[in-house]
Design an enzyme around this catalytic site. Structure first.
Site, PDB file in Angstrom:
ATOM      1  N   LYS A 199       0.846  -1.181   0.000  1.00  0.00           N
ATOM      2  CA  LYS A 199       0.000   0.000   0.000  1.00  0.00           C
ATOM      3  C   LYS A 199       0.884   1.235   0.000  1.00  0.00           C
ATOM      4  O   LYS A 199       1.987   1.219   0.567  1.00  0.00           O
ATOM      5  CB  LYS A 199      -0.917   0.002   1.236  1.00  0.00           C
ATOM      6  CG  LYS A 199      -2.003   1.062   1.218  1.00  0.00           C
ATOM      7  CD  LYS A 199      -2.871   0.966   2.480  1.00  0.00           C
ATOM      8  CE  LYS A 199      -3.999   1.980   2.460  1.00  0.00           C
ATOM      9  NZ  LYS A 199      -4.724   2.038   3.744  1.00  0.00           N
ATOM     10  N   HIS A 218      -6.924   2.101  14.900  1.00  0.00           N
ATOM     11  CA  HIS A 218      -7.257   0.740  14.489  1.00  0.00           C
ATOM     12  C   HIS A 218      -6.067  -0.166  14.779  1.00  0.00           C
ATOM     13  O   HIS A 218      -4.951   0.296  15.014  1.00  0.00           O
ATOM     14  CB  HIS A 218      -7.589   0.682  12.994  1.00  0.00           C
ATOM     15  CG  HIS A 218      -6.399   0.932  12.108  1.00  0.00           C
ATOM     16  ND1 HIS A 218      -5.835   2.182  11.946  1.00  0.00           N
ATOM     17  CD2 HIS A 218      -5.649   0.074  11.353  1.00  0.00           C
ATOM     18  CE1 HIS A 218      -4.792   2.093  11.125  1.00  0.00           C
ATOM     19  NE2 HIS A 218      -4.653   0.831  10.763  1.00  0.00           N
ATOM     20  N   ASP A 220      -4.156  -3.581  12.846  1.00  0.00           N
ATOM     21  CA  ASP A 220      -4.102  -4.201  11.523  1.00  0.00           C
ATOM     22  C   ASP A 220      -4.624  -5.635  11.600  1.00  0.00           C
ATOM     23  O   ASP A 220      -4.305  -6.372  12.536  1.00  0.00           O
ATOM     24  CB  ASP A 220      -2.674  -4.204  10.989  1.00  0.00           C
ATOM     25  CG  ASP A 220      -2.168  -2.807  10.651  1.00  0.00           C
ATOM     26  OD1 ASP A 220      -3.000  -1.884  10.534  1.00  0.00           O
ATOM     27  OD2 ASP A 220      -0.943  -2.642  10.503  1.00  0.00           O
ATOM     28  N   HIS A 274      -3.107   1.999  16.635  1.00  0.00           N
ATOM     29  CA  HIS A 274      -2.350   3.129  16.114  1.00  0.00           C
ATOM     30  C   HIS A 274      -3.239   4.017  15.251  1.00  0.00           C
ATOM     31  O   HIS A 274      -4.339   3.636  14.862  1.00  0.00           O
ATOM     32  CB  HIS A 274      -1.133   2.649  15.316  1.00  0.00           C
ATOM     33  CG  HIS A 274      -1.461   1.745  14.162  1.00  0.00           C
ATOM     34  ND1 HIS A 274      -1.865   0.434  14.328  1.00  0.00           N
ATOM     35  CD2 HIS A 274      -1.465   1.952  12.820  1.00  0.00           C
ATOM     36  CE1 HIS A 274      -2.085  -0.122  13.152  1.00  0.00           C
ATOM     37  NE2 HIS A 274      -1.859   0.786  12.215  1.00  0.00           N
TER      38      HIS A 274
END
Length: 332
Positions: A199, A218, A220, A274
């Site tokens: 990404k 959120h 991962d 994070h």
């Protein structure tokens, strides 16, 4: 107002003030919630050339869920070329970038996208991105990769080879840190079938960065994430009730522990919560690679980490089912 624009990048070029849909609730605003400097602890920086680095990796995964690695074996020119082609893509005219636009409705989930959709609270985040699979070869769709700038494919493939090696090394350290065989974690996540998703995140200059976020808080979904930052500060980690800056370290790669490692370790390792802040004057970019199990693979706590004294804290389920529940905010 925001709906007229195709990307945050375009929106940023035309704004004097932040539209209300980007203003986060007060309890999420960086100005109000970031730990105020001074004695704030720093996330661990680990030299992977040192003999006892494996123990430090495991300790950081338990305490922080995030750490930075130096002397990681990824050559600086390879990282620089990855960054060059990423910057060049986002410098293309909008019409060129739009050729690679994501279209989830048609099943096209790879490509160019933006965060101009609202979240459950009706808010938006200050972020555009490009996203595609880089490994294994049978899952790669080069039709989703940009044909411009020149060298994009070569740069991403070269970098991915190094990240595959580094991921195996880190999974080995983490496995040993749980008292398991060195290869136990990699094998449980699919071995040679591990999926690597590249990404590129773009966070343009923002007129009122103290009020918004580039990415909302959120963890991962992946096993782990290997991230290249640029020099603009932005990544923040939640620890002990506070948000801390993950300070930029030249030539370091940032490693996030993801949900699947937390599940596999039965909670011994922590997926890092994070978020990302943005800058008023500068463009922040990052290049995360998400390392994921194949969708059909069942992930659960390792049997050797479950006992009468330490019962399983997580359900075993196919990774694609876990993804579906997390993306759609369904009970897990």
């Amino acid at each position: 107002m925001g709906e007229v624009h195709r990307s945050v990048q375009e929106l940023a070029a035309s704004l004097g003030a932040l539209p209300p849909e980007f203003v986060r609730p007060e309890h999420e605003q960086p100005a109000a919630t970031t730990f105020p400097g001074g004695a704030a602890p720093d996330a661990p920086v680990i030299d992977l050339s040192e003999p006892r680095c494996g123990a430090r990796v495991a300790a950081a995964a338990r305490e922080w869920g995030l750490f930075q690695v130096v002397n990681h074996g990824v050559p600086s020119p390879v990282v620089a070329e990855l960054q060059r082609v990423g910057r060049a893509f986002f410098s293309l005219p909008r019409e060129e970038k739009d050729r690679y636009a994501m279209d989830p409705a048609s099943g096209r989930i790879e490509g160019y996208g933006t965060r101009l959709q609202r979240d459950l609270e009706g808010k938006k985040t200050w972020n555009d991105f490009f996203f595609h699979v880089v490994a294994p070869p049978e899952k790669v769709d080069h039709g989703a990769w940009p044909r411009s700038p020149a060298g994009y494919r070569e740069a991403n493939e070269a970098y991915c080879c190094h990240v595959q090696r580094l991921a195996r090394e880190l999974l080995g350290h983490l496995s040993l840190g749980l008292g398991l065989e060195e290869g136990a974690m990699a094998e449980a996540f699919g071995g040679g079938d591990l999926v690597f998703l590249q990404k590129i995140n773009l966070y343009p200059p923002c007129p009122q960065p103290e009020l918004t976020l580039g990415v909302a808080p959120h963890t991962d979904m992946s096993t782990l994430t290997v991230l290249v930052p640029n020099e603009v500060q932005g990544l923040q980690v939640f620890k002990d009730g506070h948000w801390y800056d993950a300070k930029y370290v030249p030539d370091a790669l940032i490693i996030h522990i993801g949900d699947q490692i937390e599940i596999f370790s039965n909670g011994a390792y922590k997926a890092v919560l994070h978020r990302t802040t943005v800058s008023k004057e500068k463009t922040r970019m990052s290049w995360p690679v998400f390392v994921e199990p194949p969708g059909e693979l069942v992930v659960g706590p390792h049997p050797q980490l479950v006992s009468g004294e330490s019962p399983a804290k997580y359900k075993a389920r196919k990774y694609k089912e876990y993804q579906h529940c997390k993306i759609n905010k369904l009970p897990m």
